[in-house]
Scaffold this active site. Structure first.
Site, PDB file in Angstrom:
ATOM      1  N   ALA A 183       0.837  -1.207   0.000  1.00  0.00           N
ATOM      2  CA  ALA A 183       0.000   0.000   0.000  1.00  0.00           C
ATOM      3  C   ALA A 183       0.866   1.249   0.000  1.00  0.00           C
ATOM      4  O   ALA A 183       0.560   2.238  -0.680  1.00  0.00           O
ATOM      5  CB  ALA A 183      -0.934   0.001   1.206  1.00  0.00           C
ATOM      6  N   ASP A 184       1.948   1.209   0.762  1.00  0.00           N
ATOM      7  CA  ASP A 184       2.873   2.340   0.817  1.00  0.00           C
ATOM      8  C   ASP A 184       3.573   2.576  -0.515  1.00  0.00           C
ATOM      9  O   ASP A 184       4.063   3.674  -0.772  1.00  0.00           O
ATOM     10  CB  ASP A 184       3.938   2.093   1.897  1.00  0.00           C
ATOM     11  CG  ASP A 184       3.519   2.628   3.250  1.00  0.00           C
ATOM     12  OD1 ASP A 184       2.744   3.598   3.299  1.00  0.00           O
ATOM     13  OD2 ASP A 184       3.975   2.070   4.261  1.00  0.00           O
ATOM     14  N   MET A 185       3.669   1.561  -1.352  1.00  0.00           N
ATOM     15  CA  MET A 185       4.354   1.694  -2.636  1.00  0.00           C
ATOM     16  C   MET A 185       3.389   1.954  -3.782  1.00  0.00           C
ATOM     17  O   MET A 185       3.724   2.638  -4.753  1.00  0.00           O
ATOM     18  CB  MET A 185       5.148   0.415  -2.940  1.00  0.00           C
ATOM     19  CG  MET A 185       6.122   0.010  -1.844  1.00  0.00           C
ATOM     20  SD  MET A 185       7.421   1.220  -1.578  1.00  0.00           S
ATOM     21  CE  MET A 185       8.428   0.949  -3.014  1.00  0.00           C
TER      22      MET A 185
END
Length: 415
Positions: A183-185
């Site tokens: 999700a962070d990427m």
């Protein structure tokens, strides 16, 4: 230092980076690698949260704890490449004026505060637009810039809420956290797509706009590409662990010394698989004689494949399948994957080093996985190792502040 012999695609654009941790800094890292000048703004009291992420690299090599003042978190080392670092205490009114001066010189602002925080600090879109109507302002948050305030949107929280975590693993197993911070990427990639789209629109209209990307929305959109309700209605098991039974045979199978990934979805590939297994007669078995029957009997077929592959080393199984034209690959450790000449030669995985101790360890990290026919990608030879390392350079050169004014801002804790 990257050897940049040609112009980079985003050369000439300036980005004001208000982000921290991973999602926002990865978005601005992509912009930096594509050639934009990124000015990273940090709080004078400690800077980016990632500066305190273990492990660290320094004169003692890689350590789990910070032992020396010049040890650098590897997280910060990888995410701060190609960025100029300044400090602003945004709780002070004069710091907001400095920010707006920066915005007047910029094309893009990226922030990943909790929803509403940027506006409360006086550095939100409306303030930026008033200073520079051409500004393209991107808010990257957990749940959206207009969402009610909630808990912190860490990657694992978004994996849980999006359904991604529950889509992995077998039917009787607990949810599985995806090993990379997906999700962070993923949200930063959508942020960059939005930024570049808004820049293209600005070419036509002459004005910027606000881009709003949520981590939950980005990851959920990927989860939704599979129709979970349709599979349930058809009686298909959605959670099938290492395989995808609706495409059987398709998945990861065990070998004597590791694992292989195999795709034999279509008739020709399935026949090749059966020949590689030394069991061509499976092609006439009523359970496996057509694609639909292979799907209907996926569990039996997968166990038949595993019974064969478990007796062989990975290299032997891969060679047998390749000889029959069946798509196959060994399941590799990430360290081995980063050394693949195919990604090394395309600069998709690149070396990274502490500027003062470059020979201490051999570290590799993410490059820019886009190859242009007439442009280069890569990072300028700058990095804010110290908090506020480029205050004088940016405020003096970009904004024209005098040395006396910069010294006064520093003395009063504005920078």
């Amino acid at each position: 230092m990257t050897d940049l012999t040609r112009e980079r695609p985003l050369a000439g654009l300036r980005v004001i980076d208000l982000t921290r941790a991973l999602a926002g800094p990865y978005a601005t890292l992509l912009l930096a690698g594509l050639g934009a000048e990124v000015i990273k703004v940090e709080d004078p009291k400690g800077g980016d949260l990632a500066r305190d992420n273990s492990p660290y690299v320094g004169r003692d090599g890689i350590t789990v704890d910070r032992r020396h003042d010049d040890d650098v978190s590897i997280s910060h080392l990888t995410r701060a490449r190609g960025k100029l670092g300044v400090t602003l205490n945004l709780k002070q009114p004069e710091a907001r004026e400095v920010f707006l001066d920066l915005v007047r010189t910029a094309d893009i602002v990226v922030e990943n505060f909790t929803a509403g925080t940027a506006d409360r600090l006086g550095v939100g879109y409306e303030a930026a637009k008033a200073a520079n109507p051409r500004i393209v302002y991107c808010s990257l948050s957990g749940f959206g810039a207009t969402a009610p305030e909630g808990g912190k949107a860490m990657d694992i929280i978004i994996q849980a809420l999006s359904g991604a975590m529950y889509s992995s693993g077998g039917p009787d197993e607990p949810p599985v956290r995806i090993g990379i911070p997906i999700a962070d990427m993923l949200a930063p990639v959508f942020s960059v797509i939005g930024i570049l789209s808004a820049l293209e629109q600005r070419h036509r209209t002459g004005v910027g706009q606000h881009i709003d990307v949520s981590m939950l929305g980005a990851l959920t959109s990927f989860v939704a590409i599979e129709n979970w309700s349709a599979m349930a209605a058809a009686g298909m098991q959605a959670r099938t662990g290492l395989t995808v039974q609706r495409l059987s045979p398709f998945g990861v199978f065990e070998c004597a010394d590791g694992y292989i990934a195999v795709v034999a979805v279509h008739e020709k590939l399935a026949l090749g698989l059966f020949r590689a297994m030394g069991q061509p007669e499976l092609a006439s078995d009523p359970r496996f004689a057509s694609r639909d029957m292979r799907v209907a009997n996926a569990a039996v077929l997968e166990e038949t494949i595993n019974a064969w592959s478990r007796t062989l080393p990975v290299a032997t199984a891969v060679a047998a399948l390749e000889a029959q034209g069946v798509p196959v690959a060994p399941v590799r450790h990430p360290e081995d994957a980063l050394l693949d000449e195919r990604v090394v030669s395309r600069h998709e995985a690149v070396p990274v080093a502490h500027p003062s101790y470059s020979s201490a360890v051999d570290l590799r990290t993410a490059g820019i996985p886009i190859v242009f026919s007439d442009a280069d990608t890569g990072f300028d030879d700058v990095m804010p190792i110290a908090v506020g390392e480029h205050n004088d350079r940016v405020l003096g050169d970009a904004l024209g502040y005098s040395a006396e004014r910069i010294a006064d801002l520093r003395a009063r804790g504005v920078i």
